[in-house]
Design a protein around this motif. Structure first.
Motif, PDB file in Angstrom:
ATOM      1  N   TRP A 193       6.541   0.950   1.815  1.00 11.49           N
ATOM      2  CA  TRP A 193       5.789  -0.136   1.180  1.00 11.49           C
ATOM      3  C   TRP A 193       6.614  -1.411   0.988  1.00 11.49           C
ATOM      4  O   TRP A 193       6.194  -2.501   1.346  1.00 11.49           O
ATOM      5  CB  TRP A 193       5.250   0.343  -0.157  1.00 11.49           C
ATOM      6  CG  TRP A 193       4.641  -0.726  -0.999  1.00 11.49           C
ATOM      7  CD1 TRP A 193       5.277  -1.522  -1.915  1.00 11.49           C
ATOM      8  CD2 TRP A 193       3.264  -1.142  -1.004  1.00 11.49           C
ATOM      9  NE1 TRP A 193       4.388  -2.399  -2.487  1.00 11.49           N
ATOM     10  CE2 TRP A 193       3.151  -2.189  -1.954  1.00 11.49           C
ATOM     11  CE3 TRP A 193       2.125  -0.727  -0.315  1.00 11.49           C
ATOM     12  CZ2 TRP A 193       1.939  -2.811  -2.222  1.00 11.49           C
ATOM     13  CZ3 TRP A 193       0.923  -1.361  -0.579  1.00 11.49           C
ATOM     14  CH2 TRP A 193       0.834  -2.389  -1.512  1.00 11.49           C
ATOM     15  N   THR A 194       7.805  -1.274   0.393  1.00 12.69           N
ATOM     16  CA  THR A 194       8.613  -2.455   0.070  1.00 12.69           C
ATOM     17  C   THR A 194       8.967  -3.246   1.325  1.00 12.69           C
ATOM     18  O   THR A 194       8.910  -4.480   1.332  1.00 12.69           O
ATOM     19  CB  THR A 194       9.908  -2.038  -0.660  1.00 12.69           C
ATOM     20  OG1 THR A 194       9.558  -1.314  -1.840  1.00 12.69           O
ATOM     21  CG2 THR A 194      10.737  -3.247  -1.038  1.00 12.69           C
ATOM     22  N   VAL A 195       9.321  -2.540   2.392  1.00  8.30           N
ATOM     23  CA  VAL A 195       9.673  -3.202   3.649  1.00  8.30           C
ATOM     24  C   VAL A 195       8.466  -3.940   4.210  1.00  8.30           C
ATOM     25  O   VAL A 195       8.571  -5.083   4.670  1.00  8.30           O
ATOM     26  CB  VAL A 195      10.199  -2.182   4.669  1.00  8.30           C
ATOM     27  CG1 VAL A 195      10.634  -2.880   5.953  1.00  8.30           C
ATOM     28  CG2 VAL A 195      11.354  -1.383   4.085  1.00  8.30           C
ATOM     29  N   SER A 225       5.481  -6.344  -6.955  1.00  4.41           N
ATOM     30  CA  SER A 225       5.157  -5.726  -5.661  1.00  4.41           C
ATOM     31  C   SER A 225       5.628  -4.284  -5.606  1.00  4.41           C
ATOM     32  O   SER A 225       4.938  -3.395  -5.075  1.00  4.41           O
ATOM     33  CB  SER A 225       5.800  -6.530  -4.525  1.00  4.41           C
ATOM     34  OG  SER A 225       5.236  -7.810  -4.420  1.00  4.41           O
ATOM     35  N   ILE A 226       6.823  -4.034  -6.158  1.00  6.44           N
ATOM     36  CA  ILE A 226       7.358  -2.668  -6.155  1.00  6.44           C
ATOM     37  C   ILE A 226       6.532  -1.763  -7.065  1.00  6.44           C
ATOM     38  O   ILE A 226       6.196  -0.621  -6.705  1.00  6.44           O
ATOM     39  CB  ILE A 226       8.834  -2.677  -6.589  1.00  6.44           C
ATOM     40  CG1 ILE A 226       9.661  -3.499  -5.591  1.00  6.44           C
ATOM     41  CG2 ILE A 226       9.385  -1.254  -6.688  1.00  6.44           C
ATOM     42  CD1 ILE A 226      11.097  -3.730  -6.019  1.00  6.44           C
ATOM     43  N   VAL A 227       6.180  -2.275  -8.252  1.00  8.04           N
ATOM     44  CA  VAL A 227       5.343  -1.497  -9.175  1.00  8.04           C
ATOM     45  C   VAL A 227       3.972  -1.233  -8.561  1.00  8.04           C
ATOM     46  O   VAL A 227       3.434  -0.125  -8.656  1.00  8.04           O
ATOM     47  CB  VAL A 227       5.203  -2.241 -10.516  1.00  8.04           C
ATOM     48  CG1 VAL A 227       4.208  -1.535 -11.428  1.00  8.04           C
ATOM     49  CG2 VAL A 227       6.557  -2.354 -11.206  1.00  8.04           C
ATOM     50  N   LEU A 228       3.409  -2.245  -7.904  1.00  4.36           N
ATOM     51  CA  LEU A 228       2.117  -2.064  -7.226  1.00  4.36           C
ATOM     52  C   LEU A 228       2.231  -0.994  -6.146  1.00  4.36           C
ATOM     53  O   LEU A 228       1.308  -0.193  -5.953  1.00  4.36           O
ATOM     54  CB  LEU A 228       1.661  -3.394  -6.615  1.00  4.36           C
ATOM     55  CG  LEU A 228       0.345  -3.352  -5.822  1.00  4.36           C
ATOM     56  CD1 LEU A 228      -0.814  -2.927  -6.717  1.00  4.36           C
ATOM     57  CD2 LEU A 228       0.066  -4.710  -5.184  1.00  4.36           C
ATOM     58  N   VAL A 270      -0.168   2.201  -5.632  1.00  3.94           N
ATOM     59  CA  VAL A 270      -0.845   2.488  -4.359  1.00  3.94           C
ATOM     60  C   VAL A 270      -0.451   3.859  -3.841  1.00  3.94           C
ATOM     61  O   VAL A 270      -1.275   4.603  -3.298  1.00  3.94           O
ATOM     62  CB  VAL A 270      -0.522   1.390  -3.326  1.00  3.94           C
ATOM     63  CG1 VAL A 270      -1.091   1.765  -1.955  1.00  3.94           C
ATOM     64  CG2 VAL A 270      -1.072   0.047  -3.779  1.00  3.94           C
ATOM     65  N   MET A 271       0.832   4.220  -4.008  1.00  2.00           N
ATOM     66  CA  MET A 271       1.286   5.539  -3.562  1.00  2.00           C
ATOM     67  C   MET A 271       0.510   6.655  -4.261  1.00  2.00           C
ATOM     68  O   MET A 271       0.142   7.668  -3.634  1.00  2.00           O
ATOM     69  CB  MET A 271       2.770   5.699  -3.838  1.00  2.00           C
ATOM     70  CG  MET A 271       3.350   7.033  -3.399  1.00  2.00           C
ATOM     71  SD  MET A 271       4.890   7.436  -4.232  1.00  2.00           S
ATOM     72  CE  MET A 271       4.333   7.693  -5.922  1.00  2.00           C
ATOM     73  N   LEU A 272       0.246   6.490  -5.552  1.00  3.03           N
ATOM     74  CA  LEU A 272      -0.509   7.511  -6.282  1.00  3.03           C
ATOM     75  C   LEU A 272      -1.917   7.653  -5.713  1.00  3.03           C
ATOM     76  O   LEU A 272      -2.468   8.761  -5.648  1.00  3.03           O
ATOM     77  CB  LEU A 272      -0.563   7.158  -7.769  1.00  3.03           C
ATOM     78  CG  LEU A 272       0.787   7.173  -8.510  1.00  3.03           C
ATOM     79  CD1 LEU A 272       0.599   6.719  -9.959  1.00  3.03           C
ATOM     80  CD2 LEU A 272       1.412   8.566  -8.453  1.00  3.03           C
TER      81      LEU A 272
END
Length: 497
Positions: free
Chosen positions: A108-110, A463-466, A470-472
């Motif tokens: 995600w982060t990338v 963005s990282i928290v989002l 999203v992963m959940l």
């Protein structure tokens, strides 16, 4: 020495995902890595900012900013040798730390950082192209620049869609123009009457007055090296895929260092770091050093080549982004971490067709939406990329040391290149992340704020928290990947040919 039982079992060989193997060699892979950094654009817009912070110690900041990048490159090289997969950081971090970390930090982060980068690259490419064509009024129009930027995204997506070989050939020409323009600028700057003789004190790491300015300058320099890792996503399409991408990663970072130092020395020698005239210590001169100095250094007609080089630089990086992100999601889909659509490969061009179009559309939509919200908001979104870079590079550095932890006693080389260097790079990157986050939380950092917190911080950390949220949600649809943990990436869960 460790016993065989102490060595982690090797992952299964990368299974066929439908990409065209043995398509590019070492030279083409290096070109893809260099082009993804946009060297002409990156040094043009960053050198002035660094000089404002540390004056003629800008070359020292470039050198020190390169250290964690090089250490991270060693981590990428060693992990790619062990696990050559186009999913790169997603696969490596999943194997080291599990599916949650792999999905958020390695996937995600990338991808978010790349989409944000595509918006600014398209915008810069559009405005520089219009300026090169002499359409100054259009270059100053937000609507015109945005419209041309969307067209550029569509063009690079078309090239990326048709295959890596075509993309590599296009990159040769664009990269060659950039390096030639930067070389011509540097040589001419050194040859000008009144140019100062470069001093070794400009690269002294011990000459900084305080840690704050040192840290700020080095953090700025991280941005101009970012992007070389995009070449690793093409590893399954390179000749000798377990070695070529790693060698290209280290080689491309070293080439960048030499190019940037040469350009920085030339610019400072010619213009100085004063606050008057063309001095690089003048805030109004910081936005684009090469465009500012080129008319005086090279003359009016020749300086237009530098403007073209900056446009080409941005478009070249945009092209690499359009090719790298779909390969990351191809791997994530193939391993069962994303919907099957991202795993579809074009039967003729052997490229991740759906993913390529998807990311092109995502970048275009993000550009238009951020522009409509506020030009300042778009600028803060770009600044937040630094946080994302430091985060996923840092995690990957630690992933290398952790994955190979049982092999570090095998030899001094293993201890150094698989453990000490990657872990040191990871520590430096995460320290940069923490320091950046602290600075960016200040409402005066950047151009926007919300609730007394800086907009750059909210966009970067947000963005990282989002991504975790999203992963959940993704976890409910792709239980197999998250349940099987580290072993999930050793075999394909989805095959789309």
């Amino acid at each position: 020495m460790t016993s065989a039982s102490d060595t982690p079992p090797p992952p299964a060989p990368p299974l066929e995902k439908g990409l065209r193997g043995d398509s590019v060699g070492l030279l083409a892979t290096i070109a893809l890595g260099l082009a993804s950094v946009a060297p002409a654009y990156s040094i043009a817009v960053t050198l002035g900012l660094v000089t404002l912070v540390v004056g003629d110690l800008a070359p020292a900041a470039l050198l020190l900013g390169f250290v964690p990048i090089l250490l991270t490159a060693f981590a990428f090289r060693e992990l790619n040798r062990r696990m050559p997969d186009c999913g790169t950081t997603f696969v490596w971090n999943t194997r080291a730390f599990g599916p949650a970390v792999g999905w958020v930090a390695g996937g995600w982060t990338v991808l978010v950082a790349t989409v944000l980068a595509m918006t600014t690259l398209a915008q810069v490419g559009a405005s520089a192209t219009l300026a090169f064509l002499g359409l100054d009024a259009a270059a100053g129009s937000t609507f015109a620049v945005t419209a041309v930027a969307v067209v550029l995204i569509a063009l690079v997506v078309t090239v990326a869609y048709r295959g890596i070989q075509l993309a590599a050939h296009v990159q040769y020409a664009m990269l060659g123009l950039q390096l030639l323009a930067m070389l011509a600028f540097g040589v001419a700057a050194f040859a000008r009457d009144g140019a100062a003789t470069p001093s070794l004190s400009w690269v002294s790491p011990f000459a900084f007055d305080d840690f704050g300015s040192f840290a700020e300058a080095v953090l700025l320099c991280l941005f101009i090296y970012w992007g070389w890792d995009a070449l690793i996503t093409f590893n399954e399409e390179t000749v000798d895929s377990d070695r070529t991408p790693g060698r290209a990663a280290v080689a491309s970072t070293l080439i960048l260092l030499v190019t940037y130092l040469f350009t920085a020395f030339a610019a400072i020698s010619f213009a100085g770091t004063g606050t008057g005239g063309l001095g690089l210590g003048k805030a109004e001169n910081a936005a684009d050093v090469l465009t500012l100095l080129s008319p005086t250094v090279l003359g009016g007609a020749a300086s237009r080549v530098v403007t073209l080089a900056i446009a080409v630089s941005a478009v070249g990086a945009l092209l690499t982004c359009a090719g790298s992100s779909p390969r990351s999601t191809l791997s994530m889909s193939a391993h069962g971490a994303l919907p099957a659509a991202f795993g579809r490969v074009h039967p003729r061009f052997r490229t991740p067709a759906f993913g390529t179009v998807f990311f092109g559309a995502a970048a275009a939509v993000a550009l238009v939406l951020l522009t409509l919200v506020s030009a300042d908001f778009l600028g803060d979104a770009i600044l937040s990329i630094g946080l994302l870079i430091a985060f996923y590079y840092g995690v990957t550095g630690f992933a290398c040391a952790w994955y190979f932890r049982r092999r570090l006693r095998n030899s001094p080389r293993d201890l150094l290149v698989k453990g000490v260097l990657p872990a040191t790079g990871g520590l430096m990157m995460l320290a940069a992340f923490v320091r950046s986050a602290y600075d960016m939380a200040d409402p005066d950092y950047g151009s926007t704020s919300l609730g007394g917190v800086g907009g750059v911080f909210l966009l970067g950390v947000g963005s990282i928290v989002l991504g975790a949220v999203v992963m959940l949600l993704v976890r409910t649809r792709h239980r197999r990947f998250f349940q099987h943990g580290r072993t999930a990436v050793t075999t394909l869960s989805v095959t789309e040919n």
